[in-house]
Design a protein around this motif. Structure first.
Motif, PDB file in Angstrom:
ATOM      1  N   SER A  32     -24.911   5.080   8.229  1.00  0.00           N
ATOM      2  CA  SER A  32     -24.172   5.917   7.386  1.00  0.00           C
ATOM      3  C   SER A  32     -23.965   5.637   5.941  1.00  0.00           C
ATOM      4  N   HIS A  33     -24.800   4.615   5.263  1.00  0.00           N
ATOM      5  CA  HIS A  33     -24.874   4.618   3.929  1.00  0.00           C
ATOM      6  C   HIS A  33     -25.861   5.809   3.566  1.00  0.00           C
ATOM      7  N   SER A  34     -26.480   6.479   4.436  1.00  0.00           N
ATOM      8  CA  SER A  34     -27.183   7.707   4.003  1.00  0.00           C
ATOM      9  C   SER A  34     -26.313   8.839   3.790  1.00  0.00           C
ATOM     10  N   GLY A  95     -21.583  16.203  -6.053  1.00  0.00           N
ATOM     11  CA  GLY A  95     -21.828  15.042  -5.316  1.00  0.00           C
ATOM     12  C   GLY A  95     -21.730  13.859  -6.232  1.00  0.00           C
ATOM     13  N   ALA A  96     -22.108  12.374  -5.462  1.00  0.00           N
ATOM     14  CA  ALA A  96     -22.117  11.712  -6.600  1.00  0.00           C
ATOM     15  C   ALA A  96     -23.370  11.290  -7.497  1.00  0.00           C
ATOM     16  N   THR A  97     -24.600  11.964  -7.053  1.00  0.00           N
ATOM     17  CA  THR A  97     -25.539  12.337  -8.062  1.00  0.00           C
ATOM     18  C   THR A  97     -25.108  13.031  -9.415  1.00  0.00           C
ATOM     19  N   GLU A  98     -24.716  13.866  -9.124  1.00  0.00           N
ATOM     20  CA  GLU A  98     -24.116  14.835 -10.221  1.00  0.00           C
ATOM     21  C   GLU A  98     -22.904  13.937 -11.005  1.00  0.00           C
ATOM     22  N   SER A  99     -22.007  13.443 -10.419  1.00  0.00           N
ATOM     23  CA  SER A  99     -21.072  12.622 -10.991  1.00  0.00           C
ATOM     24  C   SER A  99     -21.614  11.681 -11.642  1.00  0.00           C
ATOM     25  N   ASN A 100     -22.588  10.858 -11.294  1.00  0.00           N
ATOM     26  CA  ASN A 100     -23.013   9.863 -12.012  1.00  0.00           C
ATOM     27  C   ASN A 100     -23.919  10.315 -13.166  1.00  0.00           C
ATOM     28  N   ASN A 101     -24.552  11.160 -13.210  1.00  0.00           N
ATOM     29  CA  ASN A 101     -25.188  11.835 -14.115  1.00  0.00           C
ATOM     30  C   ASN A 101     -24.174  12.489 -15.373  1.00  0.00           C
ATOM     31  N   GLU A 124     -28.195  -0.699  -9.213  1.00  0.00           N
ATOM     32  CA  GLU A 124     -27.496   0.377  -9.045  1.00  0.00           C
ATOM     33  C   GLU A 124     -28.206   1.550  -8.250  1.00  0.00           C
ATOM     34  N   HIS A 125     -27.576   2.726  -7.924  1.00  0.00           N
ATOM     35  CA  HIS A 125     -28.203   3.911  -7.480  1.00  0.00           C
ATOM     36  C   HIS A 125     -29.220   4.570  -8.492  1.00  0.00           C
ATOM     37  N   PRO A 126     -30.240   5.326  -8.134  1.00  0.00           N
ATOM     38  CA  PRO A 126     -31.187   5.893  -8.942  1.00  0.00           C
ATOM     39  C   PRO A 126     -30.458   6.762  -9.778  1.00  0.00           C
ATOM     40  N   LEU A 171     -20.907   0.157 -13.487  1.00  0.00           N
ATOM     41  CA  LEU A 171     -21.063  -0.720 -12.429  1.00  0.00           C
ATOM     42  C   LEU A 171     -20.874  -0.154 -11.144  1.00  0.00           C
ATOM     43  N   MET A 172     -21.629  -0.270  -9.938  1.00  0.00           N
ATOM     44  CA  MET A 172     -20.824   0.302  -8.682  1.00  0.00           C
ATOM     45  C   MET A 172     -19.982  -0.500  -8.094  1.00  0.00           C
ATOM     46  N   TYR A 173     -19.025   0.061  -7.104  1.00  0.00           N
ATOM     47  CA  TYR A 173     -18.148  -0.854  -6.400  1.00  0.00           C
ATOM     48  C   TYR A 173     -18.779  -1.662  -5.331  1.00  0.00           C
ATOM     49  N   ASN A 175     -22.602  -1.697  -3.059  1.00  0.00           N
ATOM     50  CA  ASN A 175     -24.122  -1.271  -2.935  1.00  0.00           C
ATOM     51  C   ASN A 175     -24.359  -0.490  -1.746  1.00  0.00           C
ATOM     52  N   ASN A 176     -25.148   0.371  -1.832  1.00  0.00           N
ATOM     53  CA  ASN A 176     -25.391   1.209  -0.720  1.00  0.00           C
ATOM     54  C   ASN A 176     -26.482   0.691   0.294  1.00  0.00           C
ATOM     55  N   GLU A 177     -27.259  -0.198  -0.166  1.00  0.00           N
ATOM     56  CA  GLU A 177     -28.310  -0.998   0.595  1.00  0.00           C
ATOM     57  C   GLU A 177     -27.826  -2.085   1.359  1.00  0.00           C
ATOM     58  N   CYS A 200     -17.467   3.556 -12.717  1.00  0.00           N
ATOM     59  CA  CYS A 200     -17.752   2.813 -11.412  1.00  0.00           C
ATOM     60  C   CYS A 200     -18.070   3.858 -10.529  1.00  0.00           C
ATOM     61  N   ASP A 201     -19.479   3.554  -9.889  1.00  0.00           N
ATOM     62  CA  ASP A 201     -19.868   4.286  -8.734  1.00  0.00           C
ATOM     63  C   ASP A 201     -19.307   3.934  -7.518  1.00  0.00           C
ATOM     64  N   ALA A 202     -18.126   4.704  -6.845  1.00  0.00           N
ATOM     65  CA  ALA A 202     -17.354   4.049  -5.804  1.00  0.00           C
ATOM     66  C   ALA A 202     -17.799   4.790  -4.552  1.00  0.00           C
ATOM     67  N   LEU A 223     -17.580   9.775  -6.822  1.00  0.00           N
ATOM     68  CA  LEU A 223     -17.170   9.818  -5.189  1.00  0.00           C
ATOM     69  C   LEU A 223     -18.091  10.877  -4.539  1.00  0.00           C
ATOM     70  N   THR A 224     -18.246  10.823  -3.333  1.00  0.00           N
ATOM     71  CA  THR A 224     -19.215  12.038  -2.620  1.00  0.00           C
ATOM     72  C   THR A 224     -18.709  12.211  -1.277  1.00  0.00           C
ATOM     73  N   ALA A 225     -18.461  13.404  -1.043  1.00  0.00           N
ATOM     74  CA  ALA A 225     -17.631  13.593   0.477  1.00  0.00           C
ATOM     75  C   ALA A 225     -18.610  13.006   1.602  1.00  0.00           C
ATOM     76  N   HIS A 226     -19.854  13.390   1.561  1.00  0.00           N
ATOM     77  CA  HIS A 226     -20.566  13.081   2.662  1.00  0.00           C
ATOM     78  C   HIS A 226     -20.845  11.624   3.115  1.00  0.00           C
ATOM     79  N   LYS A 227     -20.324  10.585   2.329  1.00  0.00           N
ATOM     80  CA  LYS A 227     -20.326   9.377   2.866  1.00  0.00           C
ATOM     81  C   LYS A 227     -18.950   8.807   3.341  1.00  0.00           C
ATOM     82  N   MET A 228     -17.835   9.712   3.449  1.00  0.00           N
ATOM     83  CA  MET A 228     -16.705   9.688   3.938  1.00  0.00           C
ATOM     84  C   MET A 228     -16.285  10.566   4.943  1.00  0.00           C
TER      85      MET A 228
HETATM   86  C1  LIG Z   1     -25.255   8.142  -1.892  1.00  0.00           C
HETATM   87  C2  LIG Z   1     -25.103   7.688  -3.145  1.00  0.00           C
HETATM   88  C3  LIG Z   1     -25.154   8.320  -4.108  1.00  0.00           C
HETATM   89  C4  LIG Z   1     -25.539  10.023  -4.117  1.00  0.00           C
HETATM   90  O1  LIG Z   1     -24.786  10.725  -3.649  1.00  0.00           O
HETATM   91  P1  LIG Z   1     -24.842  12.156  -3.286  1.00  0.00           P
HETATM   92  O2  LIG Z   1     -23.651  12.783  -3.139  1.00  0.00           O
HETATM   93  O3  LIG Z   1     -25.734  12.235  -2.241  1.00  0.00           O
HETATM   94  O4  LIG Z   1     -25.722  12.827  -4.595  1.00  0.00           O
HETATM   95  C5  LIG Z   1     -24.831   7.989  -5.535  1.00  0.00           C
HETATM   96  N1  LIG Z   1     -24.564   6.398  -5.441  1.00  0.00           N
HETATM   97  C6  LIG Z   1     -24.299   5.696  -4.345  1.00  0.00           C
HETATM   98  C7  LIG Z   1     -23.927   4.334  -4.279  1.00  0.00           C
HETATM   99  C8  LIG Z   1     -24.695   6.440  -3.051  1.00  0.00           C
HETATM  100  O5  LIG Z   1     -24.815   5.678  -1.948  1.00  0.00           O
END
Ligand SMILES: *Cc1c(COP(=O)(O)O)cnc(C)c1O
Length: 418
Positions: A32-34, A95-101, A124-126, A171-173, A175-177, A200-202, A223-228
């Motif tokens: 579920s981190h994916s 999603g969070a990729t776009e939010s981070n960018n 941090e996330h790529p 800085l992320m809240y 870590n995804n791994e 903060c990437d939460a 934030l991204t919806a698909h991880k919650m």
């Molecule tokens: C999944 C994830 C992202 C990317 O989110 P998407 O909505 O899939 O683009 C960014 N940061 C972290 C920490 C993530 O786990």
């Protein structure tokens, strides 16, 4: 909280047929981190958005548009409540990729006259790291903080990295791994004392930990919806409007949607689902965390008691309640997934361009390539059951002992324990 019957119903491999619960020949989902499955309550909110409330939220001349807009605004309120912000500070994204960018590149562009220095961390996330690298190529200076073997950066090193040229710290809240949780509140205060913006990437924390952008002094939050338990393709960036008011150069120009920060017709169904997921998270994350933490601890104990040469990657004390990341010594990492087919888990290898390369997070913590490749990440979720955990322990113990017998791998790695 969902009744346990519902927890079972929406566990992706448990089917209710007539009188009995049957387990499908599907792996147990522990990744579920994916991504997470959608909560049934989220789907209920989304479905009418495709045929009843299908209007364009920007249409001002008829009820279809007004209804769509009302759903979007309700979602905006729920997302704002999840993080302690104001609805007017929420920008919906894909999603969070776009939010981070948008946070990193948008702030850098808007503040480049203040200075040209940025700070982040190696784990941090790529989508953050690659945004930093793009800015480096156009003349920005960056500090990428290293981490110790437990996955933590040094807060003094952060303080020392800040200077008059520094525009943003990202800085992320959590870590995804490894699920390792950062001291975001401390970092936020350090930044604000110096007039530096804090992003903060939460993404990973949203379903599990309290978030308060005021208390934590966060200026931008992804934030991204698909991880919650929401749908894929919907996310948000919180952008502070008061003390200070954050300026952003948009990545996408067009009709001026989302206060000009993100043009394009809104993904109304996705946003409505995201809003419902946020509403549920506000109400249930404390209970979810408590219940899932117990399952995760049982998983960790069960595996570690039954195996030699297995170690936890990352600090177990400051960690998401749903994460377990294990380094398995003397195991051929490439063969591991093939022996764990009953479980949907991730390994410590990231696959990009077909070539698996060891996780940059585990490498930053000092693991060698071998041990990074033979690491596995378990990500539990709201629908994980006790039986799932029993099976996961069994399968992991069996897979590792089979592999060690079949292919007694020489132990080439140095012991990485701190
Ligand atoms: C999944 C994830 C992202 C990317 O989110 P998407 O909505 O899939 O683009 C960014 N940061 C972290 C920490 C993530 O786990």
């Amino acid at each position: 909280m969902l009744p346990s019957r519902e927890v079972r119903r929406y566990n992706p491999r448990i089917l209710f047929s007539g009188e009995i619960w049957a387990t499908m020949e599907q792996p147990i989902y522990l990744d579920s981190h994916s991504t997470t499955s959608c909560d049934p309550r989220v789907i209920d909110v989304m479905l009418p958005m495709f045929h009843e409330s299908f209007g364009n939220a920007a249409s001002r001349t008829h009820t279809f548009g007004w209804a769509a807009e009302a759903h979007v605004e309700q979602a905006r309120g729920n997302v704002a409540r999840l993080i302690g912000g104001d609805p007017s500070e929420i920008v919906f994204t894909s999603g969070a990729t776009e939010s981070n960018n948008l946070a990193v590149r948008g702030v850098a562009d808007a503040y480049s006259r203040k200075g040209r220095h940025l700070v982040t961390c190696a784990t941090e996330h790529p989508s953050v790291l690659d945004s930093f690298h793009r800015l480096e190529r156009s003349g920005w200076t960056t500090t990428i903080l290293p981490v110790n073997s437990k996955g933590h950066f040094d807060i003094d090193a952060l303080e020392q990295a800040l200077n008059r040229e520094t525009v943003l710290v990202s800085l992320m809240y959590a870590n995804n791994e490894t699920g390792v949780v950062n001291p975001v509140e401390k970092a936020g205060h350090l930044c604000h004392e110096r007039g530096i913006l804090f992003h903060c990437d939460a993404t990973q924390a949203a379903a599990w930990l309290p978030i308060d952008v005021e208390k934590m002094q966060i200026d931008l939050l992804s934030l991204t919806a698909h991880k919650m338990y929401g749908p894929k393709g919907a996310g948000a960036l919180y952008v502070r409007r008061r003390s200070p008011r954050v300026r952003l150069t948009p990545l996408i120009d067009g009709g001026g949607h989302e206060k000009g920060m993100r043009s394009g017709t809104l993904n109304t169904a996705g946003i409505a689902g995201f809003g419902e997921a946020a509403r549920i998270a506000v109400e249930e994350k404390a209970d979810d965390s408590e219940r899932v933490r117990i399952l995760r601890d049982r998983l960790a104990d069960g595996i570690l008691k039954g195996l030699k040469d297995a170690w936890i990657n990352g600090d177990m004390e400051t960690r998401l309640p749903n994460n377990l990341n294990l380094a398995l010594g003397n195991v051929n990492g490439e063969a591991l997934p093939g022996h764990m087919r009953e479980l949907a888990v991730s390994s410590g290898s990231a696959c990009s361009s077909a070539l698996p390369h060891p996780s940059h997070v585990l490498k930053a913590m000092g693991l060698d390539d071998e041990l990074a490749h033979s690491s596995i990440r378990f990500g539990l979720h709201r629908f994980t059951t006790d039986e799932d955990i029993s099976t996961a322990i069994e399968v992991t113990l069996r897979a590792v002992s089979t592999l060690r017998e079949q292919d007694p791998h020489p132990p080439p790695h140095k012991d990485h324990r701190p």
